[in-house]
Scaffold this motif. Structure first.
Motif, PDB file in Angstrom:
ATOM      1  N   ASP A 163      17.254   1.618  48.946  1.00 52.39           N
ATOM      2  CA  ASP A 163      18.510   1.501  49.697  1.00 52.39           C
ATOM      3  C   ASP A 163      19.527   0.645  48.955  1.00 52.39           C
ATOM      4  O   ASP A 163      20.720   0.937  48.946  1.00 52.39           O
ATOM      5  CB  ASP A 163      18.238   0.890  51.079  1.00 52.39           C
ATOM      6  N   SER A 164      19.054  -0.445  48.318  1.00 54.26           N
ATOM      7  CA  SER A 164      19.998  -1.320  47.602  1.00 54.26           C
ATOM      8  C   SER A 164      20.671  -0.554  46.477  1.00 54.26           C
ATOM      9  O   SER A 164      21.885  -0.629  46.298  1.00 54.26           O
ATOM     10  CB  SER A 164      19.286  -2.527  46.993  1.00 54.26           C
ATOM     11  N   ARG A 185      11.378   7.681  39.037  1.00 56.05           N
ATOM     12  CA  ARG A 185      10.552   8.826  39.489  1.00 56.05           C
ATOM     13  C   ARG A 185      11.469  10.022  39.722  1.00 56.05           C
ATOM     14  O   ARG A 185      12.649   9.991  39.375  1.00 56.05           O
ATOM     15  CB  ARG A 185       9.833   8.454  40.789  1.00 56.05           C
ATOM     16  N   ARG A 293      22.248 -10.499  52.238  1.00 53.82           N
ATOM     17  CA  ARG A 293      22.071 -11.245  50.985  1.00 53.82           C
ATOM     18  C   ARG A 293      23.381 -11.714  50.370  1.00 53.82           C
ATOM     19  O   ARG A 293      23.691 -11.449  49.209  1.00 53.82           O
ATOM     20  CB  ARG A 293      21.300 -10.382  49.980  1.00 53.82           C
TER      21      ARG A 293
HETATM   22  P1  NDP Z   1      12.980  -1.462  47.331  1.00 51.98           P
HETATM   23  O1  NDP Z   1      11.736  -2.212  46.977  1.00 51.98           O
HETATM   24  O2  NDP Z   1      13.018  -0.645  48.561  1.00 51.98           O
HETATM   25  O3  NDP Z   1      13.338  -0.473  46.130  1.00 51.98           O
HETATM   26  C1  NDP Z   1      13.292  -0.902  44.806  1.00 51.98           C
HETATM   27  C2  NDP Z   1      13.593   0.300  43.937  1.00 51.98           C
HETATM   28  O4  NDP Z   1      13.610  -0.152  42.593  1.00 51.98           O
HETATM   29  C3  NDP Z   1      12.551   1.425  44.054  1.00 51.98           C
HETATM   30  O5  NDP Z   1      13.174   2.675  43.998  1.00 51.98           O
HETATM   31  C4  NDP Z   1      11.681   1.194  42.817  1.00 51.98           C
HETATM   32  O6  NDP Z   1      11.152   2.376  42.304  1.00 51.98           O
HETATM   33  C5  NDP Z   1      12.700   0.653  41.833  1.00 51.98           C
HETATM   34  N1  NDP Z   1      12.074  -0.201  40.853  1.00 51.98           N
HETATM   35  C6  NDP Z   1      11.279  -1.276  41.059  1.00 51.98           C
HETATM   36  N2  NDP Z   1      10.884  -1.793  39.890  1.00 51.98           N
HETATM   37  C7  NDP Z   1      11.443  -1.022  38.934  1.00 51.98           C
HETATM   38  C8  NDP Z   1      11.390  -1.044  37.528  1.00 51.98           C
HETATM   39  N3  NDP Z   1      10.688  -1.976  36.863  1.00 51.98           N
HETATM   40  N4  NDP Z   1      12.084  -0.105  36.838  1.00 51.98           N
HETATM   41  C9  NDP Z   1      12.806   0.840  37.485  1.00 51.98           C
HETATM   42  N5  NDP Z   1      12.887   0.922  38.837  1.00 51.98           N
HETATM   43  C10 NDP Z   1      12.207  -0.007  39.541  1.00 51.98           C
HETATM   44  O7  NDP Z   1      14.137  -2.578  47.280  1.00 51.98           O
HETATM   45  P2  NDP Z   1      15.600  -2.563  47.946  1.00 51.98           P
HETATM   46  O8  NDP Z   1      16.230  -3.831  47.503  1.00 51.98           O
HETATM   47  O9  NDP Z   1      16.288  -1.289  47.661  1.00 51.98           O
HETATM   48  O10 NDP Z   1      15.303  -2.642  49.498  1.00 51.98           O
HETATM   49  C11 NDP Z   1      14.500  -3.701  50.037  1.00 51.98           C
HETATM   50  C12 NDP Z   1      14.442  -3.513  51.543  1.00 51.98           C
HETATM   51  O11 NDP Z   1      15.736  -3.767  52.110  1.00 51.98           O
HETATM   52  C13 NDP Z   1      14.057  -2.108  51.988  1.00 51.98           C
HETATM   53  O12 NDP Z   1      13.266  -2.220  53.145  1.00 51.98           O
HETATM   54  C14 NDP Z   1      15.388  -1.457  52.313  1.00 51.98           C
HETATM   55  O13 NDP Z   1      15.256  -0.426  53.272  1.00 51.98           O
HETATM   56  C15 NDP Z   1      16.176  -2.647  52.858  1.00 51.98           C
HETATM   57  N6  NDP Z   1      17.621  -2.469  52.646  1.00 51.98           N
HETATM   58  C16 NDP Z   1      18.341  -1.857  53.621  1.00 51.98           C
HETATM   59  C17 NDP Z   1      19.691  -1.629  53.453  1.00 51.98           C
HETATM   60  C18 NDP Z   1      20.431  -0.941  54.522  1.00 51.98           C
HETATM   61  O14 NDP Z   1      19.813  -0.515  55.485  1.00 51.98           O
HETATM   62  N7  NDP Z   1      21.737  -0.833  54.427  1.00 51.98           N
HETATM   63  C19 NDP Z   1      20.411  -2.055  52.244  1.00 51.98           C
HETATM   64  C20 NDP Z   1      19.548  -2.678  51.256  1.00 51.98           C
HETATM   65  C21 NDP Z   1      18.204  -2.863  51.472  1.00 51.98           C
HETATM   66  P3  NDP Z   1       9.976   3.173  43.053  1.00 51.98           P
HETATM   67  O15 NDP Z   1      10.629   3.861  44.220  1.00 51.98           O
HETATM   68  O16 NDP Z   1       9.507   4.088  41.996  1.00 51.98           O
HETATM   69  O17 NDP Z   1       8.966   2.140  43.446  1.00 51.98           O
END
Ligand code: NDP
Ligand code: FAD
Length: 331
Positions: A163-164, A185, A293
């Motif tokens: 989502d971020s 992915r 945040r």
């Molecule tokens: P998430 O952990 O949900 O997503 C992280 C993303 O980064 C994933 O797609 C992951 O890939 C990718 N990633 C992680 N490590 C790497 C790497 N080393 N290289 C490349 N890609 C990588 O974090 P978010 O900050 O997006 O969200 C955290 C929480 O906050 C969630 O529950 C989200 O729903 C919530 N949120 C809600 C919002 C809203 O409702 N408006 C806004 C922001 C956050 P992969 O998918 O392959 O693991």
């Protein structure tokens, strides 16, 4: 114990949440004791804003203010309001006893209430070139930095598929000439609503199965070398901005699972409150907030924690007084 007295309130942390809590509890004459940490979680006392340059969205500074200066001012205000600050990291706490016990490398401190404001740390990739171009094109906060002139009408890259990442890509498409989202992915982790937003934005291109390999540039970032992890093909994408949106790590190790957290480690609080499941323990700022945040939201929740701690202490002291009078009445 290094300090024989029982504190009213101990605050752990040193960002906007901790210092706002210190200002309010100080003005309430609770003599707060604040542990600001010593490079806790790899970040200097003062928290995440010490790692940035200009802050342009904190109210009261129409010309912006540097992150470190803003935090110096908050610290000075905490001291002026009566807070005592120790530059030590809290290593663990014991929430199973009353008063609570807080342990640092040099001592133990007991307190009737505890405010946890230890924040979160944005995850980085440790790419070659990352150190050279950090804050010279590379950022971990699009909402904070995206509107800066260096990114206006320039090609930008966001890494992540949650989502971020989707929110940040949408936000940046207002400023950049193009936004490329690198997803490791072939699916997005983000909610359907967020997915629709990026998939329907003509300025955003998604590169699936693609990972960043190196940040390249001269004085500032000019591009990112990327690799398709299915085919192995590499290319250098032109970019003036590279934004990490690969998640945050809340700083909660010192709690040793004594407070419930969600599946990603954020402390859970009651809705519209900073109260945790342990009466007398409050959590505020990024350690409990994975959605907004921002410095101003952290400060706002620091104020809430201070007011809730103050009410808690008033109730606690009245119960303690009643208990003493009952005991005295019986003897
Ligand atoms: P998430 O952990 O949900 O997503 C992280 C993303 O980064 C994933 O797609 C992951 O890939 C990718 N990633 C992680 N490590 C790497 C790497 N080393 N290289 C490349 N890609 C990588 O974090 P978010 O900050 O997006 O969200 C955290 C929480 O906050 C969630 O529950 C989200 O729903 C919530 N949120 C809600 C919002 C809203 O409702 N408006 C806004 C922001 C956050 P992969 O998918 O392959 O693991
Ligand atoms: P944090 O700022 O996360 O600080 C908590 C600090 O507490 C830690 O960093 C550490 O020093 C200390 N600590 C941690 N554990 C312990 C322990 N066990 N014992 C003692 N001390 C401990 N927001 C904006 O509104 N505007 C911006 O322009 C902006 N720019 C940003 C730029 C960058 C590069 C980053 C990473 C973030 C930015 N943000 C910005 C977000 C903002 O910095 C955070 O939302 C805010 O700082 C969160 O405040 P906090 O009080 O929760 O804690």
């Amino acid at each position: 114990m290094s300090d024989q007295s029982v504190e009213n309130v101990i605050i752990v942390g040193s960002g906007p949440a901790a210092h706002t809590a210190a200002v309010y509890t100080g003005r309430a004459e609770l003599r707060p004791l604040l542990f600001e940490g010593f490079m806790a979680g790899g970040v200097a006392a003062g928290g995440q804003l010490t790692t940035t340059t200009e802050v342009e969205n904190y109210p009261g500074f129409p010309d912006g203010i540097s992150g470190p200066e803003l935090m110096d001012r908050m610290r000075a205000q905490s001291l002026a309001c009566g807070a005592r600050i120790k530059t030590e990291t809290v290593e663990r706490v014991d929430l199973s006893v009353r008063p609570f016990v807080v342990y640092t490398a040099t001592g133990e401190y007991s307190s009737e209430s505890l405010i946890i404001a230890t924040g979160a740390t944005a995850k980085r990739l440790a790419l070659p070139g990352e150190e050279s171009y950090w804050q010279k094109g590379i950022s971990a906060c699009a909402v904070c930095d995206g509107a800066l002139p260096i990114f206006r009408n320039k090609p930008l890259i966001v890494i992540g598929g949650g989502d971020s990442a989707c929110e940040e890509a949408s936000y940046l498409s207002k400023y950049g000439s193009t936004v490329t989202l690198l997803v490791r992915r072939d699916v997005l982790r983000a909610s359907k609503a967020m997915q629709h937003r990026v998939l329907n934005d003509p300025k955003i291109t998604i590169l699936w199965n693609t990972e960043a390999e190196e940040a390249v540039g001269e004085a500032a970032l000019t591009g990112v070398r990327v690799r398709n992890n299915r085919t192995g093909d590499e290319q250098v994408l032109e970019a003036s901005g590279l934004f990490y949106a690969i998640g945050h790590q809340p700083n909660t190790e010192f709690l040793e699972s004594q407070l419930p957290t969600d599946e990603t480690g954020y402390v859970i609080t009651e809705s519209d409150s900073t109260r945790t499941s342990v009466a007398g323990v409050f959590a505020c700022g990024d350690v409990k907030d994975k959605v907004f945040r921002q410095a101003v939201t952290a400060a706002g929740s620091g104020c809430m924690a201070a007011l809730e701690a103050e009410h808690y202490l008033v109730d606690l002291k009245s119960v303690q007084r009643d208990t003493v009078s009952q005991i005295e009445g019986k003897t």
